[in-house]
Design a protein around this motif. Structure first.
Motif, PDB file in Angstrom:
ATOM      1  N   GLU A  44     -13.925 -59.346  66.111  1.00 30.88           N
ATOM      2  CA  GLU A  44     -14.990 -59.226  67.103  1.00 30.88           C
ATOM      3  C   GLU A  44     -16.024 -58.233  66.597  1.00 30.88           C
ATOM      4  O   GLU A  44     -15.898 -57.018  66.829  1.00 30.88           O
ATOM      5  CB  GLU A  44     -14.414 -58.775  68.450  1.00 30.88           C
ATOM      6  N   PRO A  45     -17.040 -58.702  65.897  1.00 29.78           N
ATOM      7  CA  PRO A  45     -18.025 -57.796  65.290  1.00 29.78           C
ATOM      8  C   PRO A  45     -18.762 -56.957  66.323  1.00 29.78           C
ATOM      9  O   PRO A  45     -19.151 -57.453  67.387  1.00 29.78           O
ATOM     10  CB  PRO A  45     -18.992 -58.751  64.570  1.00 29.78           C
ATOM     11  N   GLY A  46     -18.923 -55.685  66.010  1.00 35.00           N
ATOM     12  CA  GLY A  46     -19.763 -54.814  66.823  1.00 35.00           C
ATOM     13  C   GLY A  46     -21.210 -54.959  66.398  1.00 35.00           C
ATOM     14  O   GLY A  46     -21.554 -55.833  65.588  1.00 35.00           O
ATOM     15  N   ASP A  47     -22.081 -54.111  66.937  1.00 36.11           N
ATOM     16  CA  ASP A  47     -23.508 -54.231  66.652  1.00 36.11           C
ATOM     17  C   ASP A  47     -23.811 -54.105  65.160  1.00 36.11           C
ATOM     18  O   ASP A  47     -24.628 -54.847  64.614  1.00 36.11           O
ATOM     19  CB  ASP A  47     -24.289 -53.155  67.424  1.00 36.11           C
ATOM     20  N   GLY A  48     -23.135 -53.159  64.498  1.00 37.48           N
ATOM     21  CA  GLY A  48     -23.415 -52.928  63.087  1.00 37.48           C
ATOM     22  C   GLY A  48     -23.020 -54.104  62.220  1.00 37.48           C
ATOM     23  O   GLY A  48     -23.814 -54.594  61.398  1.00 37.48           O
ATOM     24  N   VAL A  49     -21.803 -54.587  62.374  1.00 42.23           N
ATOM     25  CA  VAL A  49     -21.320 -55.708  61.566  1.00 42.23           C
ATOM     26  C   VAL A  49     -22.112 -56.974  61.908  1.00 42.23           C
ATOM     27  O   VAL A  49     -22.453 -57.768  61.020  1.00 42.23           O
ATOM     28  CB  VAL A  49     -19.807 -55.929  61.790  1.00 42.23           C
ATOM     29  N   ALA A  50     -22.430 -57.155  63.215  1.00 43.24           N
ATOM     30  CA  ALA A  50     -23.218 -58.333  63.621  1.00 43.24           C
ATOM     31  C   ALA A  50     -24.589 -58.320  62.948  1.00 43.24           C
ATOM     32  O   ALA A  50     -25.087 -59.364  62.486  1.00 43.24           O
ATOM     33  CB  ALA A  50     -23.375 -58.349  65.143  1.00 43.24           C
ATOM     34  N   TRP A  51     -25.212 -57.137  62.872  1.00 47.22           N
ATOM     35  CA  TRP A  51     -26.513 -57.045  62.195  1.00 47.22           C
ATOM     36  C   TRP A  51     -26.385 -57.434  60.729  1.00 47.22           C
ATOM     37  O   TRP A  51     -27.213 -58.163  60.187  1.00 47.22           O
ATOM     38  CB  TRP A  51     -27.046 -55.616  62.300  1.00 47.22           C
ATOM     39  N   LEU A  52     -25.348 -56.925  60.070  1.00 40.71           N
ATOM     40  CA  LEU A  52     -25.150 -57.216  58.649  1.00 40.71           C
ATOM     41  C   LEU A  52     -24.990 -58.719  58.427  1.00 40.71           C
ATOM     42  O   LEU A  52     -25.641 -59.311  57.547  1.00 40.71           O
ATOM     43  CB  LEU A  52     -23.927 -56.464  58.123  1.00 40.71           C
ATOM     44  N   LEU A  53     -24.135 -59.345  59.243  1.00 40.37           N
ATOM     45  CA  LEU A  53     -23.885 -60.786  59.075  1.00 40.37           C
ATOM     46  C   LEU A  53     -25.172 -61.574  59.328  1.00 40.37           C
ATOM     47  O   LEU A  53     -25.496 -62.537  58.605  1.00 40.37           O
ATOM     48  CB  LEU A  53     -22.780 -61.240  60.029  1.00 40.37           C
ATOM     49  N   ASP A  54     -25.929 -61.164  60.348  1.00 36.91           N
ATOM     50  CA  ASP A  54     -27.171 -61.875  60.685  1.00 36.91           C
ATOM     51  C   ASP A  54     -28.212 -61.712  59.575  1.00 36.91           C
ATOM     52  O   ASP A  54     -28.900 -62.679  59.183  1.00 36.91           O
ATOM     53  CB  ASP A  54     -27.731 -61.326  61.987  1.00 36.91           C
ATOM     54  N   ALA A  55     -28.332 -60.498  59.018  1.00 33.41           N
ATOM     55  CA  ALA A  55     -29.329 -60.235  57.961  1.00 33.41           C
ATOM     56  C   ALA A  55     -29.012 -61.032  56.714  1.00 33.41           C
ATOM     57  O   ALA A  55     -29.908 -61.633  56.090  1.00 33.41           O
ATOM     58  CB  ALA A  55     -29.343 -58.740  57.643  1.00 33.41           C
ATOM     59  N   VAL A  56     -27.737 -61.112  56.343  1.00 32.46           N
ATOM     60  CA  VAL A  56     -27.356 -61.846  55.129  1.00 32.46           C
ATOM     61  C   VAL A  56     -27.545 -63.344  55.344  1.00 32.46           C
ATOM     62  O   VAL A  56     -28.010 -64.075  54.451  1.00 32.46           O
ATOM     63  CB  VAL A  56     -25.901 -61.517  54.745  1.00 32.46           C
ATOM     64  N   THR A  57     -27.199 -63.815  56.556  1.00 28.40           N
ATOM     65  CA  THR A  57     -27.358 -65.260  56.869  1.00 28.40           C
ATOM     66  C   THR A  57     -28.833 -65.666  56.780  1.00 28.40           C
ATOM     67  O   THR A  57     -29.171 -66.698  56.204  1.00 28.40           O
ATOM     68  CB  THR A  57     -26.818 -65.568  58.270  1.00 28.40           C
ATOM     69  N   LYS A  58     -29.715 -64.844  57.348  1.00 27.65           N
ATOM     70  CA  LYS A  58     -31.142 -65.151  57.303  1.00 27.65           C
ATOM     71  C   LYS A  58     -31.647 -65.124  55.866  1.00 27.65           C
ATOM     72  O   LYS A  58     -32.470 -65.957  55.463  1.00 27.65           O
ATOM     73  CB  LYS A  58     -31.931 -64.111  58.139  1.00 27.65           C
ATOM     74  N   GLU A  59     -31.174 -64.179  55.060  1.00 30.28           N
ATOM     75  CA  GLU A  59     -31.617 -64.064  53.675  1.00 30.28           C
ATOM     76  C   GLU A  59     -31.189 -65.290  52.885  1.00 30.28           C
ATOM     77  O   GLU A  59     -31.958 -65.852  52.092  1.00 30.28           O
ATOM     78  CB  GLU A  59     -31.019 -62.797  53.036  1.00 30.28           C
ATOM     79  N   GLN A  60     -29.966 -65.761  53.130  1.00 35.42           N
ATOM     80  CA  GLN A  60     -29.451 -66.933  52.402  1.00 35.42           C
ATOM     81  C   GLN A  60     -30.148 -68.207  52.850  1.00 35.42           C
ATOM     82  O   GLN A  60     -30.299 -69.159  52.075  1.00 35.42           O
ATOM     83  CB  GLN A  60     -27.955 -67.030  52.590  1.00 35.42           C
ATOM     84  N   ALA A  61     -30.575 -68.254  54.133  1.00 41.58           N
ATOM     85  CA  ALA A  61     -31.262 -69.411  54.647  1.00 41.58           C
ATOM     86  C   ALA A  61     -32.676 -69.497  54.047  1.00 41.58           C
ATOM     87  O   ALA A  61     -33.206 -70.575  53.825  1.00 41.58           O
ATOM     88  CB  ALA A  61     -31.335 -69.370  56.167  1.00 41.58           C
TER      89      ALA A  61
END
Length: 468
Positions: free
Chosen positions: A451-468
């Motif tokens: 269950e990602p918290g705010d920090g981990v969620a931000w990291l996952l979202d930033a990497v996903t957007k970069e890869q997209a």
């Protein structure tokens, strides 16, 4: 206030010798030796002369062996009653040769001093009153006596010298930056407390002792803690002395730092942790072992390992009212009362064991051994749990360290830009490496964090957007 021990028996003879030799020094044609001291807050130059070692007296108030005097209570008592008797002077000479943390043994540093005096003679003069009391150079005089050297070079204090002056001058000489031999740890604590008792401020004492004010405050807290332990250790006529904690300096400073840190969060837990650690410090456990002892140590690890003899009845603390106050004083919690009772038991057993006489001492030794065994057994699971916690926190600790490095990198970039020395190509390569590392971090956290918290969620979202 400084205690006045009065004048020694040979005071008149010593004054006569001093006056005669000062006159001879003044009338001489050669180079006169002098010594600069701090005299009533001002620099003062005093004459140096030779004096017969055997006519001089060791200073019963010297800070050099203040804590060690309690090694023999009977001799300590005689020192207060008659400091100039041969028995008292012999006791002082014995202590000046003894190890600070164990006066039953001879100090190797004293042997080194004797060897140095024998080979090079006396490099620096001592200091005496006109009555022949050694203010500085007590240990050197003891060594010269053993070597059979008849005379010692000494500066001579002004005739108006009082016992307050003796203490002040001795302390100022000890605190010089070029001092030859430090006071032992406990004696330094006592000296600082004496300065507080005279009304000096912590900041002034810190400057005099070449310490930070925060360190002086820590030392005063430690001395108050040790005085409390000494009081709690009384068992009949037996009692621990301050010198019994001479070798615990680093453990006590670590305890203070841990107590201060915990106090900011929860004062009750800080006191409980302190009490748990004091028992281990009294039993001479190592620093690394003591670090494992927290506020929950007794409840989680120690309690089930205590023998019946180590579980005295502790009555539930009752609220008490103080005359003139409308509210009741909250009593100590039961866990603290139990921890305190255990520490008291250890302290009193150590005192009886140290006294070393009769059946009570044998029983006390068994209590000490049982307490050591119980704590040793409790430290094993405590250590395992600590290692598990360390592994759990390792990832976040490393990220925090990386953040500090990046913060420093930001400053370095600004400085390089200001001096027009930034290597942009190298920086670009490093940022690409950082990007690849963050992508790896994102993949691993996605697999590991349910269950990602705010920090981990931000990291996952930033990497996903970069890869997209």
């Amino acid at each position: 206030m400084s205690k006045d021990f009065g004048a020694p028996p040979l005071a008149a003879d010593n004054r006569e010798i001093v006056d005669q030799r000062l006159k001879e020094a003044a009338a001489g044609q050669g180079l006169r030796e002098t010594l600069t001291i701090e005299w009533r807050t001002q620099p003062q130059v005093v004459e140096v002369i030779d004096m017969p070692v055997e006519t001089l007296y060791f200073n019963p108030a010297t800070h050099r062996i203040r804590a060690q005097r309690s090694f023999s209570p009977d001799s300590d008592r005689l020192l207060d009653e008659n400091p100039w008797s041969s028995e008292s002077q012999d006791y002082l000479q014995y202590l000046l040769q003894a190890k600070p943390d164990d006066p039953s043994k001879r100090d190797p540093a004293f042997a080194d001093l004797k060897e140095s005096l024998q080979e090079y003679r006396q490099n620096e003069p001592g200091l005496i009153t006109r009555d022949g009391i050694l203010v500085n150079g007590n240990t050197r005089a003891a060594a010269l006596k053993e070597l059979g050297v008849p005379n010692i070079r000494v500066g001579v204090l002004p005739a108006s010298c009082t016992w307050a002056d003796v203490n002040a001058v001795e302390l100022s000489l000890q605190l010089r930056q070029d001092k030859r031999r430090d006071y032992s740890y406990i004696n330094e604590l006592i000296a600082m407390q004496e300065q507080i008792d005279t009304g000096r401020q912590v900041g002034d004492i810190a400057k005099a002792f070449h310490k930070r004010a925060a360190t002086v405050e820590a030392d005063l807290w430690i001395l108050a803690t040790l005085e409390d332990l000494r009081r709690r250790s009384r068992a009949g006529s037996a009692q621990l002395q301050l010198l019994d904690f001479e070798d615990a300096k680093e453990k006590l400073h670590e305890l203070y730092r841990a107590w201060m840190k915990e106090s900011k969060k929860n004062r009750d837990l800080a006191e409980l942790m302190k009490e748990n650690r004091l028992a281990a410090i009294s039993l001479k456990f190592s620093k690394t072992d003591i670090r494992l002892i927290e506020s929950d140590f007794r409840k989680r690890y120690l309690e089930t390992r205590l023998t019946p003899a180590l579980q005295p009845e502790v009555s539930a603390p009752q609220e008490r009212r103080i005359p003139g106050m409308t509210r009741a004083v909250r009593p100590a919690a039961q866990p603290y009362a139990e921890a305190q009772a255990f520490t008291n038991q250890v302290l009193q057993a150590k005192a009886l064991e140290r006294a070393g006489a009769g059946e009570a001492s044998e029983v006390a030794s068994k209590i000490v051994e049982q307490a050591r065994t119980a704590i040793e057994d409790a430290l094993e699971p405590a250590g395992k749990d600590a290692r598990v916690r360390k592994r759990k926190q390792a990832a976040s600790d490393r990220l925090n360290d990386a953040c500090q490095d990046i913060e420093q990198c930001i400053l370095d970039i600004g400085l390089a830009r200001a001096s027009n020395s930034l290597d942009e190509e190298a920086l670009d390569e490093s940022v690409l490496k950082l990007k690849a590392t963050l992508e790896k971090l994102a993949r691993e956290t996605k697999r590991s964090v349910g269950e990602p918290g705010d920090g981990v969620a931000w990291l996952l979202d930033a990497v996903t957007k970069e890869q997209a």
